[in-house]
Design a protein around this motif. Sequence first.
Motif, mmCIF file in Angstrom:
data_model
loop_
_atom_site.group_PDB
_atom_site.id
_atom_site.type_symbol
_atom_site.label_atom_id
_atom_site.label_comp_id
_atom_site.label_asym_id
_atom_site.label_seq_id
_atom_site.Cartn_x
_atom_site.Cartn_y
_atom_site.Cartn_z
ATOM 1 N N THR A 106 0.807 -1.231 0.000
ATOM 2 C CA THR A 106 0.000 0.000 0.000
ATOM 3 C C THR A 106 0.838 1.278 0.000
ATOM 4 O O THR A 106 0.603 2.172 -0.826
ATOM 5 C CB THR A 106 -0.970 0.003 1.200
ATOM 6 O OG1 THR A 106 -1.730 -1.197 1.199
ATOM 7 C CG2 THR A 106 -1.913 1.190 1.128
ATOM 8 N N THR A 110 0.950 4.011 -3.009
ATOM 9 C CA THR A 110 0.558 5.382 -2.697
ATOM 10 C C THR A 110 1.657 6.359 -3.077
ATOM 11 O O THR A 110 1.377 7.451 -3.605
ATOM 12 C CB THR A 110 0.235 5.522 -1.197
ATOM 13 O OG1 THR A 110 -0.749 4.550 -0.837
ATOM 14 C CG2 THR A 110 -0.286 6.913 -0.881
ATOM 15 N N SER A 170 -5.152 2.967 -2.077
ATOM 16 C CA SER A 170 -4.121 3.961 -2.389
ATOM 17 C C SER A 170 -4.684 5.058 -3.280
ATOM 18 O O SER A 170 -4.404 6.252 -3.080
ATOM 19 C CB SER A 170 -2.932 3.282 -3.086
ATOM 20 O OG SER A 170 -2.289 2.370 -2.220
ATOM 21 N N VAL A 174 -5.091 9.191 -2.290
ATOM 22 C CA VAL A 174 -4.468 10.253 -3.085
ATOM 23 C C VAL A 174 -5.501 11.109 -3.817
ATOM 24 O O VAL A 174 -5.496 12.341 -3.724
ATOM 25 C CB VAL A 174 -3.473 9.645 -4.107
ATOM 26 C CG1 VAL A 174 -2.909 10.743 -5.015
ATOM 27 C CG2 VAL A 174 -2.346 8.925 -3.394
ATOM 28 N N GLN A 243 -5.877 11.727 6.738
ATOM 29 C CA GLN A 243 -5.800 11.982 5.301
ATOM 30 C C GLN A 243 -5.681 13.468 4.999
ATOM 31 O O GLN A 243 -4.975 13.873 4.070
ATOM 32 C CB GLN A 243 -7.051 11.393 4.643
ATOM 33 C CG GLN A 243 -6.993 11.285 3.129
ATOM 34 C CD GLN A 243 -8.241 10.625 2.586
ATOM 35 O OE1 GLN A 243 -9.139 10.243 3.334
ATOM 36 N NE2 GLN A 243 -8.322 10.493 1.275
ATOM 37 N N PRO A 248 -0.112 11.707 1.594
ATOM 38 C CA PRO A 248 -0.649 10.365 1.366
ATOM 39 C C PRO A 248 0.310 9.228 1.748
ATOM 40 O O PRO A 248 -0.099 8.260 2.389
ATOM 41 C CB PRO A 248 -0.928 10.356 -0.143
ATOM 42 C CG PRO A 248 -1.228 11.778 -0.466
ATOM 43 C CD PRO A 248 -0.305 12.574 0.413
ATOM 44 N N THR A 249 1.580 9.342 1.374
ATOM 45 C CA THR A 249 2.528 8.267 1.680
ATOM 46 C C THR A 249 2.727 8.120 3.183
ATOM 47 O O THR A 249 2.828 7.002 3.703
ATOM 48 C CB THR A 249 3.885 8.533 0.997
ATOM 49 O OG1 THR A 249 3.675 8.789 -0.389
ATOM 50 C CG2 THR A 249 4.808 7.335 1.151
ATOM 51 N N THR A 252 -0.369 6.312 4.737
ATOM 52 C CA THR A 252 -0.463 4.866 4.506
ATOM 53 C C THR A 252 0.681 4.096 5.162
ATOM 54 O O THR A 252 0.571 2.883 5.331
ATOM 55 C CB THR A 252 -0.476 4.554 2.999
ATOM 56 O OG1 THR A 252 0.657 5.168 2.363
ATOM 57 C CG2 THR A 252 -1.749 5.058 2.353
#
Length: 315
Positions: A106, A110, A170, A174, A243, A248-249, A252
Amino acid sequence: MKANELKGHLAMTGANVMWGVMSPVSKLVLAGSLISPLILSELRIFGATALFWIASMFTKPEHVPHKDMMKLFFAALLGVVFNQGAFIFGLGMTSSIDASIITTSTPILTMVIAALYLREPITGKKVLGIFLGATGALLLILSSQQANASGQSGNIWGDLLCFSAELCFSLYIVLFKGIIGRYSPVTLMKWMFTYSSICLVPFSYGELSQVVWSSLDLATYAGIAFVVVGATFLSYLLIPIGQHNLRPTVATMYCYVQPIIASIVTVLWGMDRFNLWKVIAVVFVFSGVFLVTRSKSRAQMEAYEREKRRLAEKG
């Protein structure tokens, strides 16, 4: 660390801790064969939908324009329906060890999607952090393989479904980052889970009508309650906070916390035991998360380049 970032880190930690606990709890719920994985997934979505609507009665009403309602529909498909549905069906076709290993993809997915869509930089620190986190998660999963082996072998179609589930999540993290900050988590999840429930209704009636609810014991009901309230309702309230406030990275990367929590719970319940490999794995996971959180964002790198140009012109 800024207050908003801290809020995001705490939110993602809380959500993934509950998802980590959900793994052994779900195994206990499914052990009696009276509740299937599909039924448990349906109970999660229908139960959470009801709870989000109840919660919305105690929060300030928010108007969501038709344009954003359409975006929330597609967010529901990626973040809930396809993510949970593909994983459940994939898990039924492949081994649990294969499914667990695939979930470690994941943050990698992402990172690539964020680089293409948001133009987030792929830095050396970020790559090293994801590598360390994935290595730690894999060590935890593989060290528990023997104790939890079910004898089921892997299946390429099951593996592809599990991979599709991670890809959907993912994409959700994003692509819908922009809309997340416009509304409260209750409003967002109320509509996302409502759309998800509507999509599931045609497929769920037959399964749910066959469950003999009176034959379930108190422990099974308690497990279902935790999965619905804790691992779905509360977790999905926390996810939009993480979020919105984290890249994003980074958000996750916290999925690597799940196998750590699952291992701790199984050890406490006497279903597994800690060894040196698990300790090393925990160190790898937290080192990886730390490195990714310390990597530079696109905004930081652009600010650095502007400052460097300004100093060069001044000099």
